[in-house]
Motif scaffolding. Structure first.
Motif, PDB file in Angstrom:
ATOM      1  N   LEU A 141     -14.855 -52.450   4.127  1.00  0.00           N
ATOM      2  CA  LEU A 141     -15.511 -51.164   3.841  1.00  0.00           C
ATOM      3  C   LEU A 141     -16.127 -50.823   5.173  1.00  0.00           C
ATOM      4  CD1 LEU A 141     -17.030 -51.420   0.469  1.00  0.00           C
ATOM      5  CD2 LEU A 141     -15.395 -49.834   1.101  1.00  0.00           C
TER       6      LEU A 141
ATOM      7  N   ARG B  39     -11.791 -45.468   3.482  1.00  0.00           N
ATOM      8  CA  ARG B  39     -12.504 -44.620   2.491  1.00  0.00           C
ATOM      9  C   ARG B  39     -13.097 -45.434   1.299  1.00  0.00           C
ATOM     10  NH1 ARG B  39     -11.726 -38.987   3.266  1.00  0.00           N
ATOM     11  NH2 ARG B  39     -10.738 -38.807   5.160  1.00  0.00           N
ATOM     12  N   GLU B  40     -12.276 -46.375   0.860  1.00  0.00           N
ATOM     13  CA  GLU B  40     -12.971 -47.106  -0.453  1.00  0.00           C
ATOM     14  C   GLU B  40     -11.902 -48.213  -0.691  1.00  0.00           C
ATOM     15  OE1 GLU B  40     -14.989 -48.136  -2.459  1.00  0.00           O
ATOM     16  OE2 GLU B  40     -15.711 -46.311  -3.063  1.00  0.00           O
TER      17      GLU B  40
ATOM     18  N   PHE C  62     -11.069 -50.109  -4.176  1.00  0.00           N
ATOM     19  CA  PHE C  62     -10.879 -50.133  -5.539  1.00  0.00           C
ATOM     20  C   PHE C  62     -10.419 -51.481  -6.279  1.00  0.00           C
ATOM     21  CE2 PHE C  62     -10.035 -45.585  -4.364  1.00  0.00           C
ATOM     22  CZ  PHE C  62     -10.970 -44.885  -5.004  1.00  0.00           C
TER      23      PHE C  62
ATOM     24  N   ASN D  47     -15.063 -51.221  -9.971  1.00  0.00           N
ATOM     25  CA  ASN D  47     -15.327 -49.876  -9.429  1.00  0.00           C
ATOM     26  C   ASN D  47     -14.563 -48.706  -9.837  1.00  0.00           C
ATOM     27  OD1 ASN D  47     -13.789 -50.624  -7.354  1.00  0.00           O
ATOM     28  ND2 ASN D  47     -14.775 -49.444  -6.042  1.00  0.00           N
TER      29      ASN D  47
ATOM     30  N   LEU E  39     -10.558 -39.691  -5.295  1.00  0.00           N
ATOM     31  CA  LEU E  39     -10.975 -39.329  -3.794  1.00  0.00           C
ATOM     32  C   LEU E  39     -10.943 -37.860  -3.503  1.00  0.00           C
ATOM     33  CD1 LEU E  39      -9.738 -42.372  -1.819  1.00  0.00           C
ATOM     34  CD2 LEU E  39     -12.077 -41.889  -2.386  1.00  0.00           C
TER      35      LEU E  39
END
Length: 739
Positions: free
Chosen positions: A60, A66-67, A69, A73, A263
């Motif tokens: 991260l 961005r993310e 996953f 989560n 997103l």
């Protein structure tokens, strides 16, 4: 009626060929909507157990990420609906990505890193560290797990007939053998990819996906996200090979859609070559065959049982043993098929699923029986030729297998075969001849097509089917051009879009018969509409004519007088810009009274170096009875491709698993060996003339699968003829020949 605009049955260059060779044909990973971001999947490294911790902070912290996953989560609104059942899934509980912390197989996707570039996402994915608690006692080899074989969720094979055990015991000639085929992987050139864009305002998806039928992906995404199907548009115009791997949506589709919805950005997810080995494959299969005959080679009994692998969470079935009750005339037959659950992902259909597997064992066993009986292998098959389908007690809609035998033998020079092993040499190489029969179902599915003819004389025909490289664009254009009576250059066929009329997935060799029949019917319906309009716009020519009296040719309609009026003139005179027709097509009721199959005969020459055991195949002849051949050029290409795969199946392909952790060890194209140009020499394809008015309106049976069926058996039989060594464990590698 139609006059001289004839295209069906003619060798025709692919209408999409120029786009492909010039790079204008867009494949899925080449679609780049604005604001696109990229996902990279992380896969598990254990065979069974659970995730205990996920460390993603380093990933991260990478600029551009961005993310990340994981199951921890995923927002509830984009998590897979637990009540959803994949309609294409076999019995069991379909795999749901990121559903919980359970690990079901090695290579299971466990995380998705999304970043501004693919390179950033791939780098950050390497920084995600996952801890596991591995379970003991997992197993990936069916031969070590046969005690768990089960009939649960397995369709019953055909009913036994006669008394196979008694007939076997009392017969003069008999053989009992066991054959093994390892798991094989599809490996199309184009890896799987999806590009998903979520429209928050409309609550809808626009998705580009590699899939063998857009309706599959549309239904999958609509189901797991609780959407109306109309809210999911799936586009898939070109596919770089699939061979069955694209029948069920693969997991990259979920990840792209999930990330896009979460997103609010378009997301592209492309699988790596290694990841292509983490879902689906041709299942490993152990087969036991017992055949008996009288002294003349007439079969007295057939007993065939198969043990095929499946995952522990789904029961994947193939038709493996049924062919043995179908192929030859025999009064005493007993068939059995069981599944062996192991710790792998659920297998998938792969070119000629079950057929290439079951016929490999049967045709090798027939060769062994021929040797035992002292009968030529070709003669043995003719002695036991089946005139009807004994499994279902039905006549065949057509069957020209005897003609296949004759044509193949003449072309190959089968009369030059010496039954004695090691009797023919070329220098230091032993020469062997082998043969096998082939069979595959000639199926037809419900399908729809739309046709639009414009006032400029352009015809657009569409159906939501796919073209996985087989030539669907081309043959559908040919059918449309001939059926309407219009130049091929004025025809465009559209496919690969879920907004088009419904069509089945492209598989099972049924696309030509299913979609092709719909295209034929829709063009016939369009002819009727043109004629009806012509009676109004040109009554002096057509008012007193019957539809059967007029001729459609070269974009014109003419009556008995010979006066012709163009389609364009009729539409324009009616004050319209176009005519549009849509039809649905399905199998005729009388088809149920017949058994419909494609048949083949494969003959092979092998040369084997006596010192090294290296095998080469200088010549293959494949004679096919496949009904009406719509395009000999693309048809021959399909058979050559199938034969080439059969060479790989016989001599090279083997997915090797590490039993310590359930991981495939050769998940790449360097170590997972497939047939290449150097392995392929002379392949002669013969299409035997076969008229079939029952199978479908076109009389075409489909050719995608039949090319591979029987090839591995013919090669194995040729290896025995050359060396006297009977290898029953695929692939036939040099160590097994020299052993």
């Amino acid at each position: 009626m139609i006059a001289d605009t004839n295209y069906i049955g003619k060798s025709t260059r692919r209408v999409d060929g120029r786009k492909k060779v010039t790079g204008q044909a867009p494949y899925i990973a080449e679609f780049n909507p604005a604001d696109l971001v990229h996902g990279y999947i992380v896969n598990s490294t254990i065979a069974r157990g659970r995730i205990t911790a996920i460390h993603k902070d380093k990933a991260l912290n990478v600029p551009g990420v961005r993310e990340v996953f994981t199951h921890e989560n995923v927002p509830p609104e984009v998590k897979i609906n637990s009540d959803y059942t994949d309609p294409l899934a076999p019995p069991g509980s379909p795999f749901r990505p990121l559903y919980d912390d359970n690990i079901l197989y090695n290579g299971q996707p466990v995380a998705l890193v999304v970043a501004d570039t693919f390179e950033t996402a791939a780098y950050a994915a390497g920084l995600v560290k996952i801890e596991y608690e591995a379970e003991e006692g997992y197993e990936v080899d069916i031969r070590r797990n046969l005690e768990q074989a089960t009939h649960e969720d397995v369709p019953e094979p055909p009913e036994p007939r006669g008394n196979a055990a008694e007939a076997y015991d009392s017969s003069e000639v008999k053989i009992e053998t066991e054959y093994y085929q390892p798991r094989e992987y599809h490996n199309p050139m184009e890896t799987f990819a999806s590009v998903a864009s979520w429209n928050e305002e409309e609550g809808s998806f626009n998705i580009y996906d590699k899939i063998q039928g857009v309706s599959s992906s549309q239904g999958y995404i609509a189901g797991i996200f609780n959407l109306e199907k109309e809210k999911v548009r799936v586009i898939s115009p070109f596919i770089g090979g699939a061979f069955g791997s694209g029948l069920r949506p693969q997991y990259q589709l979920f990840f792209a859609a999930m990330a896009s919805k979460a997103l609010k950005l378009p997301v592209k997810v492309v699988m790596t070559r290694t990841q292509m080995f983490t879902f689906g494959h041709r299942p490993a299969c152990l087969q036991r065959v017992k055949l008996s005959a009288d002294k003349k080679g007439k079969l007295t009994s057939i007993r065939h049982e198969a043990f095929s692998e499946t995952s522990r969470f789904e029961k994947f079935n193939e038709t493996v043993v049924d062919w043995s009750g179908l192929m030859y005339q025999c009064e005493n037959v007993e068939l059995d098929y069981q599944l062996v659950p192991v710790d792998v992902y659920t297998p998938l259909d792969m070119r000629a699923p079950g057929g290439s597997t079951g016929m490999y064992a049967l045709e090798c066993a027939m060769d062994e029986l021929a040797v035992e009986a002292g009968v030529d292998p070709l003669e043995l098959r003719i002695i036991n030729y089946a005139e009807k389908d004994q499994n279902e007690d039905k006549p065949y809609s057509s069957k020209e297998l005897k003609a296949c035998y004759q044509r193949a033998a003449e072309k190959f020079g089968w009369q030059n075969r010496n039954a004695k092993s090691r009797s023919i040499k070329k220098g230091n190489e032993l020469v062997g001849y082998g043969m096998a029969s082939g069979v595959w179902e000639a199926m037809q599915q419900k399908s729809s097509a739309k046709a639009i003819l414009t006032s400029e004389g352009k015809l657009t025909v569409s159906s939501g089917t796919a073209d996985i490289g087989t030539g669907t664009y081309t043959i559908m254009s040919q059918i449309a051009a001939e059926m309407l009576g219009i130049s091929l250059e004025h025809v465009e066929f559209k496919l690969g879009d879920s907004t088009l009329p419904d069509a089945p997935i492209e598989g099972g060799s049924w696309t030509a018969s299913s979609v092709g029949s719909a295209v034929k019917l829709v063009c016939s319906a369009l002819q009727e509409k043109i004629f009806e309009l012509a009676t109004q716009t040109h009554p002096d020519i057509f008012e007193n004519k019957l539809f059967e009296d007029v001729v459609f040719d070269n974009g014109q309609i003419s009556g008995n007088s010979g006066t012709a009026v163009s389609f364009s003139e009729i539409i324009t005179a009616a004050g319209r810009k176009s005519l549009e027709v849509q039809v649905n097509s399905e199998p005729e009721d009388n088809r149920e009274n017949y058994s419909c199959y494609t048949h083949s005969c494969v003959m092979v020459e092998v040369n084997i170096d006596e010192d090294t055991g290296m095998i080469s195949i200088p010549k293959v002849v494949s004679a096919i009875a496949g009904g009406k051949i719509l395009n000999p050029k693309t048809a021959e290409s399909q058979i050559i491709g199938g034969v080439t795969w059969g060479i790989g199946m016989a001599l090279e392909e083997e997915g090797m698993m590490d039993s310590r952790n359930g991981r495939i060890m050769n998940a790449n194209l360097a170590e997972y060996h497939v047939a290449v140009h150097a392995d392929v020499k002379e392949i002669d394809v013969i299409f035997v003339e076969e008229q079939d008015d029952i199978v479908n309106p076109l009389g075409a049976k489909g050719l995608g699968e039949i090319g591979i069926v029987g090839v591995a058996a013919a090669i194995a039989n040729a290896v025995y003829n050359a060396t006297g060594k009977r290898v029953r464990d695929l692939p036939i590698t040099l160590d097994k020949v020299l052993e």
